[in-house]
Enzyme design. Structure first.
Site, mmCIF file in Angstrom:
data_model
loop_
_atom_site.group_PDB
_atom_site.id
_atom_site.type_symbol
_atom_site.label_atom_id
_atom_site.label_comp_id
_atom_site.label_asym_id
_atom_site.label_seq_id
_atom_site.Cartn_x
_atom_site.Cartn_y
_atom_site.Cartn_z
ATOM 1 N N SER A 1 0.882 -1.176 0.000
ATOM 2 C CA SER A 1 0.000 0.000 0.000
ATOM 3 C C SER A 1 0.910 1.213 0.000
ATOM 4 C CB SER A 1 -0.859 -0.002 1.271
ATOM 5 O OG SER A 1 -1.473 1.254 1.436
ATOM 6 N N TYR B 1 -2.839 -0.433 10.540
ATOM 7 C CA TYR B 1 -2.724 -0.825 9.122
ATOM 8 C C TYR B 1 -1.350 -0.421 8.568
ATOM 9 C CZ TYR B 1 -4.008 -1.346 4.180
ATOM 10 O OH TYR B 1 -4.055 -1.723 2.858
HETATM 11 P P1 NAP Z 1 -10.970 -6.713 -0.759
HETATM 12 O O1 NAP Z 1 -11.815 -6.318 -1.932
HETATM 13 O O2 NAP Z 1 -11.568 -6.695 0.603
HETATM 14 O O3 NAP Z 1 -10.339 -8.173 -1.060
HETATM 15 C C1 NAP Z 1 -9.574 -8.829 -0.067
HETATM 16 C C2 NAP Z 1 -9.311 -10.268 -0.497
HETATM 17 O O4 NAP Z 1 -8.495 -10.902 0.505
HETATM 18 C C3 NAP Z 1 -10.582 -11.094 -0.622
HETATM 19 O O5 NAP Z 1 -10.441 -11.971 -1.713
HETATM 20 C C4 NAP Z 1 -10.630 -11.880 0.688
HETATM 21 O O6 NAP Z 1 -11.396 -13.078 0.513
HETATM 22 C C5 NAP Z 1 -9.128 -12.136 0.901
HETATM 23 N N1 NAP Z 1 -8.752 -12.434 2.288
HETATM 24 C C6 NAP Z 1 -9.015 -11.720 3.408
HETATM 25 N N2 NAP Z 1 -8.543 -12.361 4.489
HETATM 26 C C7 NAP Z 1 -7.960 -13.504 4.047
HETATM 27 C C8 NAP Z 1 -7.304 -14.585 4.680
HETATM 28 N N3 NAP Z 1 -7.156 -14.662 6.019
HETATM 29 N N4 NAP Z 1 -6.817 -15.612 3.908
HETATM 30 C C9 NAP Z 1 -6.973 -15.564 2.570
HETATM 31 N N5 NAP Z 1 -7.582 -14.576 1.906
HETATM 32 C C10 NAP Z 1 -8.079 -13.563 2.651
HETATM 33 O O7 NAP Z 1 -9.684 -5.753 -0.649
HETATM 34 P P2 NAP Z 1 -8.668 -5.190 -1.763
HETATM 35 O O8 NAP Z 1 -8.743 -3.714 -1.712
HETATM 36 O O9 NAP Z 1 -8.808 -5.883 -3.043
HETATM 37 O O10 NAP Z 1 -7.288 -5.580 -1.038
HETATM 38 C C11 NAP Z 1 -6.267 -6.344 -1.657
HETATM 39 C C12 NAP Z 1 -4.921 -5.867 -1.147
HETATM 40 O O11 NAP Z 1 -4.701 -4.523 -1.580
HETATM 41 C C13 NAP Z 1 -4.797 -5.854 0.384
HETATM 42 O O12 NAP Z 1 -3.532 -6.348 0.755
HETATM 43 C C14 NAP Z 1 -4.897 -4.378 0.729
HETATM 44 O O13 NAP Z 1 -4.218 -4.077 1.926
HETATM 45 C C15 NAP Z 1 -4.239 -3.756 -0.490
HETATM 46 N N6 NAP Z 1 -4.565 -2.358 -0.745
HETATM 47 C C16 NAP Z 1 -5.867 -1.957 -0.931
HETATM 48 C C17 NAP Z 1 -6.137 -0.601 -1.178
HETATM 49 C C18 NAP Z 1 -7.540 -0.082 -1.380
HETATM 50 O O14 NAP Z 1 -7.740 1.177 -1.361
HETATM 51 N N7 NAP Z 1 -8.531 -0.927 -1.608
HETATM 52 C C19 NAP Z 1 -5.082 0.332 -1.247
HETATM 53 C C20 NAP Z 1 -3.782 -0.124 -1.063
HETATM 54 C C21 NAP Z 1 -3.528 -1.447 -0.823
HETATM 55 P P3 NAP Z 1 -12.041 -13.897 1.762
HETATM 56 O O15 NAP Z 1 -12.655 -12.871 2.661
HETATM 57 O O16 NAP Z 1 -13.022 -14.818 1.116
HETATM 58 O O17 NAP Z 1 -10.905 -14.633 2.400
#
Ligand code: NAP
Length: 238
Positions: free
Chosen positions: A141, A154
């Site tokens: 991030s 976070y």
């Molecule tokens: P998201 O839409 O909530 O997706 C999160 C994914 O992680 C889901 O597929 C979820 O599926 C899985 N997950 C959660 N806990 C897990 C576990 N214990 N074991 C295996 N899988 C797990 O969020 P996203 O924004 O796409 O996030 C993806 C990455 O991008 C994260 O690392 C986040 O920190 C990073 N990020 C996001 C943003 C943003 O603004 N959205 C910005 C910077 C970085 P299940 O719940 O079914 O396990």
């Protein structure tokens, strides 16, 4: 470098950024192995990739559970001798003052964002070392490089994931294994209970923007490693 016929494991691939990465890699001919905890969401993602002509397989996996990660790698070894790419994308988070942060939630965030990345690497690097190549891409991030009030938990998890990645890169380069880190700004996903399309903040990247940057990193010539890639929406104040 062509990605055709490569094999990639993507964590958190059932929705959001991980799903977009899986869809995009499948379009380039990669056999994508999707993991997350919710099997139904995974099945839907696999079906959507299949409808587009891509090759996808799904495994339900909680990346914070070492036994489950070990069993998953054993299953993978039964279907393939080589894993070219690992995308550590699964992550969770929420934002609150330190004094109002539940200790139990602190543990969960560290277990997924930091320990989960560690466990996937611990169990998959030996496979990559044996085959003498591999590429690990960790989705961190932009807050792995800057902090903000109410983001202590976070930010700490993402700083730790970043430091882990940087040290691992130095450790495995001798095995011809690349380690890259992507630092997205705000992205429109389901993160922290958001719902894409209904959030008030429209200054966000689309998951496809991150997926495109991952393809760029993975397509670099064999002798090139892109260590870090920071990506923001132009309208984000950071
Ligand atoms: P998201 O839409 O909530 O997706 C999160 C994914 O992680 C889901 O597929 C979820 O599926 C899985 N997950 C959660 N806990 C897990 C576990 N214990 N074991 C295996 N899988 C797990 O969020 P996203 O924004 O796409 O996030 C993806 C990455 O991008 C994260 O690392 C986040 O920190 C990073 N990020 C996001 C943003 C943003 O603004 N959205 C910005 C910077 C970085 P299940 O719940 O079914 O396990």
């Amino acid at each position: 470098m062509s990605l055709k016929n490569k094999i990639a494991i993507i964590t958190g691939a059932s929705r959001g950024i991980g799903k977009a990465i899986a869809q995009n890699l499948a379009k380039d001919g990669v056999h994508v192995i999707l993991t997350a905890r919710n099997q139904q969401d995974l099945n839907e993602a696999v079906e959507s990739i299949g409808r587009e002509g891509g090759k996808a397989t799904a495994f339900s996996l909680d990346i914070s559970d070492e036994k489950a990660v070990g069993n998953f790698i054993d299953q993978i070894k039964k279907i393939t001798d080589s894993v070219d790419i690992l995308i550590n994308n699964a992550g969770i988070g929420s934002f609150a003052p330190v004094t109002e942060t539940e200790t139990q939630f602190w543990d969960q965030v560290m277990d997924v964002n930091v320990k989960g990345t560690f466990l996937m690497c611990k169990h998959l690097v030996p496979v990559m070392q044996k085959q003498k190549h591999g590429h690990i891409v960790n989705i961190a991030s932009d807050v792995a490089k800057r902090t903000f009030a109410e983001g202590a938990m976070y930010c700490a998890s993402k700083y730790a994931q970043d430091a882990f990645s940087s040290a691992l890169r130095k450790e495995v380069r001798q095995n011809n294994i690349k380690v890259s880190v992507v630092y997205p700004g705000k992205v429109e996903t389901y993160f922290n209970n958001s719902i894409p399309g209904v959030n008030e903040d429209h200054h966000r990247l689309h998951p496809d923007d991150i997926a495109g940057s991952v393809n760029y990193i993975l397509s670099a010539p064999l002798h090139v490693v892109i260590d870090e890639l920071m990506i923001h929406p132009i309208s984000q104040d950071y």
